[in-house]
Write a protein that holds these residues in place. Structure first.
Motif, PDB file in Angstrom:
ATOM      1  N   LEU A   1      23.826 -46.792 -42.000  1.00  0.00           N
ATOM      2  CA  LEU A   1      23.570 -46.675 -40.567  1.00  0.00           C
ATOM      3  C   LEU A   1      22.167 -46.126 -40.313  1.00  0.00           C
ATOM      4  CD1 LEU A   1      24.676 -47.006 -37.724  1.00  0.00           C
ATOM      5  CD2 LEU A   1      25.673 -44.714 -37.930  1.00  0.00           C
ATOM      6  N   SER A   2      21.749 -45.155 -41.096  1.00  0.00           N
ATOM      7  CA  SER A   2      20.416 -44.587 -40.944  1.00  0.00           C
ATOM      8  C   SER A   2      19.334 -45.639 -41.180  1.00  0.00           C
ATOM      9  CB  SER A   2      20.233 -43.413 -41.908  1.00  0.00           C
ATOM     10  OG  SER A   2      18.999 -42.775 -41.693  1.00  0.00           O
ATOM     11  N   GLU A   3      19.532 -46.486 -42.160  1.00  0.00           N
ATOM     12  CA  GLU A   3      18.567 -47.564 -42.414  1.00  0.00           C
ATOM     13  C   GLU A   3      18.522 -48.548 -41.254  1.00  0.00           C
ATOM     14  OE1 GLU A   3      19.012 -49.470 -46.166  1.00  0.00           O
ATOM     15  OE2 GLU A   3      18.053 -47.806 -47.208  1.00  0.00           O
ATOM     16  N   MET A   4      19.669 -48.843 -40.676  1.00  0.00           N
ATOM     17  CA  MET A   4      19.708 -49.741 -39.524  1.00  0.00           C
ATOM     18  C   MET A   4      18.977 -49.115 -38.334  1.00  0.00           C
ATOM     19  SD  MET A   4      23.580 -51.196 -39.843  1.00  0.00           S
ATOM     20  CE  MET A   4      23.412 -52.458 -38.586  1.00  0.00           C
ATOM     21  N   ILE A   5      19.154 -47.816 -38.151  1.00  0.00           N
ATOM     22  CA  ILE A   5      18.466 -47.097 -37.082  1.00  0.00           C
ATOM     23  C   ILE A   5      16.961 -47.132 -37.318  1.00  0.00           C
ATOM     24  CG2 ILE A   5      18.068 -44.803 -36.088  1.00  0.00           C
ATOM     25  CD1 ILE A   5      21.135 -44.313 -36.556  1.00  0.00           C
ATOM     26  N   ALA A   6      16.547 -46.887 -38.552  1.00  0.00           N
ATOM     27  CA  ALA A   6      15.120 -46.909 -38.881  1.00  0.00           C
ATOM     28  C   ALA A   6      14.534 -48.288 -38.603  1.00  0.00           C
ATOM     29  CB  ALA A   6      14.908 -46.521 -40.341  1.00  0.00           C
ATOM     30  N   PHE A   7      15.268 -49.321 -38.904  1.00  0.00           N
ATOM     31  CA  PHE A   7      14.809 -50.687 -38.641  1.00  0.00           C
ATOM     32  C   PHE A   7      14.641 -50.904 -37.136  1.00  0.00           C
ATOM     33  CE2 PHE A   7      15.495 -55.276 -38.071  1.00  0.00           C
ATOM     34  CZ  PHE A   7      14.491 -55.753 -38.899  1.00  0.00           C
ATOM     35  N   ALA A   8      15.601 -50.421 -36.352  1.00  0.00           N
ATOM     36  CA  ALA A   8      15.526 -50.573 -34.898  1.00  0.00           C
ATOM     37  C   ALA A   8      14.368 -49.763 -34.316  1.00  0.00           C
ATOM     38  CB  ALA A   8      16.842 -50.140 -34.254  1.00  0.00           C
ATOM     39  N   LYS A   9      14.038 -48.642 -34.967  1.00  0.00           N
ATOM     40  CA  LYS A   9      12.952 -47.783 -34.488  1.00  0.00           C
ATOM     41  C   LYS A   9      11.578 -48.274 -34.934  1.00  0.00           C
ATOM     42  CE  LYS A   9      14.916 -43.199 -33.918  1.00  0.00           C
ATOM     43  NZ  LYS A   9      14.871 -41.824 -34.427  1.00  0.00           N
ATOM     44  N   HIS A  10      11.531 -49.358 -35.662  1.00  0.00           N
ATOM     45  CA  HIS A  10      10.264 -49.862 -36.196  1.00  0.00           C
ATOM     46  C   HIS A  10       9.209 -49.996 -35.109  1.00  0.00           C
ATOM     47  CE1 HIS A  10       7.398 -52.843 -37.785  1.00  0.00           C
ATOM     48  NE2 HIS A  10       7.568 -52.157 -38.894  1.00  0.00           N
ATOM     49  N   ASP A  11       9.615 -50.408 -33.921  1.00  0.00           N
ATOM     50  CA  ASP A  11       8.668 -50.539 -32.806  1.00  0.00           C
ATOM     51  C   ASP A  11       8.687 -49.297 -31.908  1.00  0.00           C
ATOM     52  OD1 ASP A  11      11.153 -50.985 -31.746  1.00  0.00           O
ATOM     53  OD2 ASP A  11      10.622 -52.816 -30.681  1.00  0.00           O
ATOM     54  N   LYS A  12       9.067 -48.172 -32.469  1.00  0.00           N
ATOM     55  CA  LYS A  12       9.056 -46.841 -31.845  1.00  0.00           C
ATOM     56  C   LYS A  12      10.260 -46.541 -30.954  1.00  0.00           C
ATOM     57  CE  LYS A  12       5.006 -45.677 -33.517  1.00  0.00           C
ATOM     58  NZ  LYS A  12       5.071 -45.687 -34.930  1.00  0.00           N
ATOM     59  N   ASP A  13      10.680 -47.446 -30.115  1.00  0.00           N
ATOM     60  CA  ASP A  13      11.784 -47.189 -29.197  1.00  0.00           C
ATOM     61  C   ASP A  13      12.980 -48.067 -29.535  1.00  0.00           C
ATOM     62  OD1 ASP A  13      10.377 -45.324 -27.603  1.00  0.00           O
ATOM     63  OD2 ASP A  13       9.396 -46.976 -26.538  1.00  0.00           O
ATOM     64  N   ILE A  14      14.161 -47.483 -29.413  1.00  0.00           N
ATOM     65  CA  ILE A  14      15.384 -48.265 -29.585  1.00  0.00           C
ATOM     66  C   ILE A  14      15.773 -48.793 -28.209  1.00  0.00           C
ATOM     67  CG2 ILE A  14      17.816 -48.199 -30.207  1.00  0.00           C
ATOM     68  CD1 ILE A  14      17.194 -46.084 -32.267  1.00  0.00           C
ATOM     69  N   LYS A  15      15.851 -50.095 -28.097  1.00  0.00           N
ATOM     70  CA  LYS A  15      16.253 -50.718 -26.833  1.00  0.00           C
ATOM     71  C   LYS A  15      17.745 -50.462 -26.596  1.00  0.00           C
ATOM     72  CE  LYS A  15      12.845 -54.371 -27.506  1.00  0.00           C
ATOM     73  NZ  LYS A  15      12.230 -53.769 -28.683  1.00  0.00           N
ATOM     74  N   ASN A  16      18.164 -50.534 -25.343  1.00  0.00           N
ATOM     75  CA  ASN A  16      19.570 -50.296 -24.991  1.00  0.00           C
ATOM     76  C   ASN A  16      20.512 -51.199 -25.779  1.00  0.00           C
ATOM     77  OD1 ASN A  16      19.099 -48.216 -23.220  1.00  0.00           O
ATOM     78  ND2 ASN A  16      19.041 -49.539 -21.419  1.00  0.00           N
ATOM     79  N   ILE A  17      20.152 -52.476 -25.903  1.00  0.00           N
ATOM     80  CA  ILE A  17      21.021 -53.413 -26.618  1.00  0.00           C
ATOM     81  C   ILE A  17      21.128 -53.019 -28.099  1.00  0.00           C
ATOM     82  CG2 ILE A  17      19.236 -55.139 -27.123  1.00  0.00           C
ATOM     83  CD1 ILE A  17      21.451 -57.253 -26.428  1.00  0.00           C
ATOM     84  N   GLU A  18      20.025 -52.547 -28.683  1.00  0.00           N
ATOM     85  CA  GLU A  18      20.047 -52.096 -30.075  1.00  0.00           C
ATOM     86  C   GLU A  18      20.886 -50.837 -30.219  1.00  0.00           C
ATOM     87  OE1 GLU A  18      15.664 -53.517 -31.638  1.00  0.00           O
ATOM     88  OE2 GLU A  18      15.789 -51.709 -30.380  1.00  0.00           O
ATOM     89  N   TYR A  19      20.724 -49.911 -29.285  1.00  0.00           N
ATOM     90  CA  TYR A  19      21.497 -48.663 -29.304  1.00  0.00           C
ATOM     91  C   TYR A  19      22.994 -48.966 -29.253  1.00  0.00           C
ATOM     92  CZ  TYR A  19      23.319 -44.117 -27.929  1.00  0.00           C
ATOM     93  OH  TYR A  19      24.033 -42.959 -27.883  1.00  0.00           O
TER      94      TYR A  19
END
Length: 71
Positions: free
Chosen positions: A11-29
């Motif tokens: 899960l942490s790796e998936m979060i890091a991937f989503a944060k690649h562009d700095k912000d996690i979008k609502n759909i990603e969250y």
């Protein structure tokens, strides 16, 4: 079967991937929150991972982890 530490790492790796562009979008969250629920990770732990990604390196290859989780 994967253990709790492996689930948190995945899960942490998936979060890091989503944060690649700095912000996690609502759909990603929302997607990641759904993954956390499927992995039986409490929302409190999920929120902690959002703010504090873990670094757990003693892990099988991702294909093995996913295969064992699905199997």
């Amino acid at each position: 079967m994967i253990n709790r530490a492996q689930k948190l790492h995945l899960l942490s790796e998936m979060i890091a991937f989503a944060k690649h562009d700095k912000d996690i979008k609502n759909i990603e969250y929302n997607f990641l929150l759904g993954v956390a629920k499927q992995l039986e990770i409490e929302r409190e732990d999920f929120e902690y991972l959002i703010k504090n990604p873990i670094n757990y390196t003693h892990l099988k290859s991702h294909s093995n982890v996913l295969y064992n989780f699905i199997d």
